[in-house]
Design a protein around this motif. Structure first.
Motif, short mmCIF file in Angstrom:
data_model
loop_
_atom_site.label_atom_id
_atom_site.label_comp_id
_atom_site.label_asym_id
_atom_site.label_seq_id
_atom_site.Cartn_x
_atom_site.Cartn_y
_atom_site.Cartn_z
N VAL A 74 0.67 -1.20 -0.05
CA VAL A 74 0.06 -0.04 -0.13
C VAL A 74 0.94 1.25 0.01
CG1 VAL A 74 -1.81 1.06 1.23
CG2 VAL A 74 -1.68 -1.10 1.18
N SER A 75 1.88 1.40 0.70
CA SER A 75 2.99 2.26 0.67
C SER A 75 4.18 1.85 1.28
CB SER A 75 2.56 3.53 1.61
OG SER A 75 2.97 3.17 3.00
N TYR A 76 5.21 2.35 1.37
CA TYR A 76 6.57 2.11 1.87
C TYR A 76 6.60 2.80 3.46
CZ TYR A 76 8.08 0.25 -2.59
OH TYR A 76 8.19 -0.31 -3.82
N ARG A 77 5.42 3.03 3.97
CA ARG A 77 5.71 3.75 5.01
C ARG A 77 4.94 3.24 6.48
NH1 ARG A 77 3.07 8.93 4.45
NH2 ARG A 77 2.05 8.22 2.63
N CYS A 78 5.71 3.47 7.66
CA CYS A 78 5.26 2.74 8.91
C CYS A 78 5.16 3.81 9.86
CB CYS A 78 6.06 1.76 9.08
SG CYS A 78 6.21 0.57 8.06
N ALA A 79 4.36 3.78 10.79
CA ALA A 79 4.59 4.75 12.21
C ALA A 79 6.03 4.73 12.67
CB ALA A 79 3.48 4.44 13.00
N ALA A 80 6.53 3.75 12.78
CA ALA A 80 7.93 3.73 13.25
C ALA A 80 8.81 2.56 12.37
CB ALA A 80 7.96 3.13 14.79
N HIS A 81 10.08 2.89 12.63
CA HIS A 81 10.92 1.95 11.69
C HIS A 81 11.67 0.97 12.41
CE1 HIS A 81 11.63 5.61 8.53
NE2 HIS A 81 10.23 5.03 8.61
N CYS A 82 11.55 -0.24 12.28
CA CYS A 82 12.27 -1.40 12.72
C CYS A 82 13.51 -1.34 12.17
CB CYS A 82 11.18 -2.80 12.93
SG CYS A 82 9.50 -2.61 13.08
N GLN A 83 14.60 -1.22 13.20
CA GLN A 83 15.65 -1.39 12.48
C GLN A 83 16.25 -2.69 11.57
OE1 GLN A 83 17.70 1.43 11.94
NE2 GLN A 83 15.71 2.58 12.83
N PHE A 84 15.44 -3.93 12.11
CA PHE A 84 15.72 -5.03 11.62
C PHE A 84 14.92 -5.40 10.23
CE2 PHE A 84 12.22 -5.51 14.60
CZ PHE A 84 11.35 -6.32 13.69
N CYS A 85 13.90 -4.42 9.72
CA CYS A 85 13.00 -4.57 8.57
C CYS A 85 13.90 -5.11 7.53
CB CYS A 85 12.60 -3.13 8.34
SG CYS A 85 11.35 -3.43 6.94
N THR A 86 13.15 -6.19 7.03
CA THR A 86 13.79 -6.99 5.71
C THR A 86 13.58 -6.09 4.63
OG1 THR A 86 13.73 -8.97 4.77
CG2 THR A 86 11.36 -7.88 5.17
N ARG A 87 12.85 -4.99 4.65
CA ARG A 87 12.69 -4.05 3.39
C ARG A 87 13.36 -2.86 3.88
NH1 ARG A 87 6.70 -5.98 2.75
NH2 ARG A 87 7.04 -7.91 2.00
N ALA A 88 14.24 -2.67 4.55
CA ALA A 88 15.10 -1.57 4.88
C ALA A 88 15.34 -0.43 3.74
CB ALA A 88 16.33 -1.95 5.73
N ARG A 89 15.45 -1.50 2.61
CA ARG A 89 16.18 -0.63 1.24
C ARG A 89 14.87 0.40 0.90
NH1 ARG A 89 13.41 -5.57 0.17
NH2 ARG A 89 11.81 -5.48 -1.33
N GLN A 90 13.56 0.21 1.57
CA GLN A 90 12.51 1.19 0.85
C GLN A 90 11.70 1.77 1.85
OE1 GLN A 90 9.80 -2.60 -0.08
NE2 GLN A 90 10.78 -1.41 -1.83
N ILE A 91 11.91 1.27 3.23
CA ILE A 91 10.89 1.76 4.20
C ILE A 91 10.99 3.14 4.56
CG2 ILE A 91 10.04 1.54 6.60
CD1 ILE A 91 8.93 -0.55 4.60
N GLY A 92 9.86 4.13 4.66
CA GLY A 92 10.06 5.50 4.83
C GLY A 92 10.22 6.30 3.62
N ASP A 93 10.31 5.74 2.62
CA ASP A 93 10.19 6.32 1.27
C ASP A 93 8.93 6.67 0.63
OD1 ASP A 93 12.83 5.84 -1.22
OD2 ASP A 93 11.12 6.90 -1.47
N THR A 94 8.84 7.80 0.18
CA THR A 94 7.51 8.29 -0.21
C THR A 94 7.37 7.42 -1.71
OG1 THR A 94 8.33 10.42 -1.02
CG2 THR A 94 6.91 10.14 1.15
N SER A 95 8.56 6.98 -2.38
CA SER A 95 8.29 6.48 -3.72
C SER A 95 7.40 5.30 -3.83
CB SER A 95 9.64 6.37 -4.10
OG SER A 95 10.06 4.91 -3.41
N GLY A 96 7.05 4.69 -2.70
CA GLY A 96 6.11 3.57 -2.84
C GLY A 96 4.46 3.97 -2.62
N ASP A 97 4.48 5.22 -2.58
CA ASP A 97 3.08 5.70 -2.42
C ASP A 97 2.32 5.57 -3.94
OD1 ASP A 97 3.86 6.51 0.10
OD2 ASP A 97 3.16 8.78 -0.29
N LEU A 98 1.09 5.08 -3.74
CA LEU A 98 0.42 4.94 -5.04
C LEU A 98 -0.48 5.93 -5.61
CD1 LEU A 98 -0.31 1.04 -4.32
CD2 LEU A 98 1.53 2.09 -5.69
#
Ligand SMILES: *Cc1c(COP(=O)(O)O)cnc(C)c1O
Ligand code: SF4
Length: 321
Positions: A74-98
């Motif tokens: 749905v997006s690449y955004r989350c309320a907080a960033h889990c530092q172990f995230c397997t999608r660390a490459r994209q999390i927090g980035d607005t480029s995933g907004d549709l």
């Protein structure tokens, strides 16, 4: 990965939760984290070892890797960033907004592929952008070939308070309506029982009340939950709350999150002991998402000699562990 923490998590960290500090603070703030054990040399080279974008994304927002089921990011955004995230490459980035057009294209892809009967809303956190998910759910429910909808989220853990806001209240009401027609499963990512505060438990109870079955997913994280008592306590608590532990993952070999990978032998020992101690329903499937195709169940210590250097993926191809 950029640090992002909610006031709720910050409070728990300030109150002394090491498990949460290790998950949400960057390395610099956790100087006690040791280096990881040695993992085969090819590992950690890749930001997208599971090929989510590089191989299996036919249109923006969709990852279609297994025939009957697809991820809808749905997006690449989350309320907080889990530092172990397997999608660390994209999390927090607005480029995933549709955009609305991109959402329509993604929905068309699902309509055009009736073999897809199970949609997993993912991201990013689909509950972090409730206005988008609110628009999406009824459209997905309308598609005849879609039989099951899952929502993968960590928002109850990151920010239980946000479930008091109107969009999320509306969303919960909607899940209730939809789940009377099609099963709607909520999968909560949780690592440690410190996360199960009273307000988090209340949110989970409310989600269950809205006719949705709640499952959990947990990643083995070094120094956080790689311990029989700690993991056993978490799984037992979840089970007693009506949550069904679904998957227990070996941490993905993603570049940048090496410090979280646990000893493979220790993990197997922990899950074997948990299998002995806990009710069967409280024991999740212990798996590794191999860099091929598949979430492969890992044999426990009840078996004799097993070669853990590689396995066969869903397609029968050799995958190195
Ligand atoms: C994990 C995953 C799924 C869902 O797999 P299940 O084993 O059915 O829970 C679907 N698509 C992708 C790309 C996945 O990584
Ligand atoms: S909530 Fe999930 S997608 Fe978001 S940062 Fe945490 S693990 Fe990654």
């Amino acid at each position: 990965m950029k640090e992002k923490i909610t006031p709720h998590l910050k409070r728990l960290i300030d109150e002394g939760s090491k498990a949460l500090s290790l998950q949400f603070h960057s390395v610099g703030k956790n100087p006690t984290v040791e280096n990881t054990e040695k993992v085969v040399e090819y590992a950690f080279a890749n930001l997208d070892p599971l090929g989510e974008e590089s191989q299996y994304s036919p249109v923006k927002g969709i990852t279609h890797k297994f025939r009957n089921r697809a991820l809808f990011k749905v997006s690449y955004r989350c309320a907080a960033h889990c530092q172990f995230c397997t999608r660390a490459r994209q999390i927090g980035d607005t480029s995933g907004d549709l955009s609305p057009e991109e959402i329509e294209t993604a929905l068309s892809y699902i309509r055009d592929h009736p073999e897809i009967n199970d949609i997993i809303l993912s991201g990013g956190d689909p509950l972090y952008t409730p206005h988008i998910t609110l628009g999406l759910l009824p459209e997905l429910a309308k598609i005849k070939s879609v039989k099951v909808i899952r929502i993968g989220t960590r928002l109850p853990i990151h920010s239980p308070k946000s479930f008091e806001t109107t969009p999320l209240k509306n969303l919960l009401r909607m899940t209730c309506r939809i789940s009377l027609k099609k099963p709607l499963y909520v999968l909560i990512n949780i690592s440690h029982f410190d996360e199960l505060t009273k307000d988090v438990r209340d949110v989970i109870r409310r989600i269950r009340k809205n006719c949705t079955a709640v499952f959990s997913q947990t990643v083995f994280l070094k120094g956080i939950n790689d311990d029989v008592e700690v993991m056993g306590h978490l799984l037992n608590e979840l089970y007693h709350m009506g949550v069904i532990p679904y998957y227990l993952y070996r941490c993905d070999y993603v570049k940048g999150i090496e410090r979280y990978v646990c000893s493979f032998e220790k993990e197997r020992m922990i899950v074997s002991e948990i299998r002995r101690r806990l009710s069967g329903i409280a024991v999740p499937e212990y798996i590794i998402d191999v860099s091929g195709k598949g979430k492969i169940p890992i044999p426990l210590d009840f078996w004799g000699k097993v070669d853990f250097s590689h396995c066969r993926d869903y397609d029968g191809k050799l995958a190195r562990l």
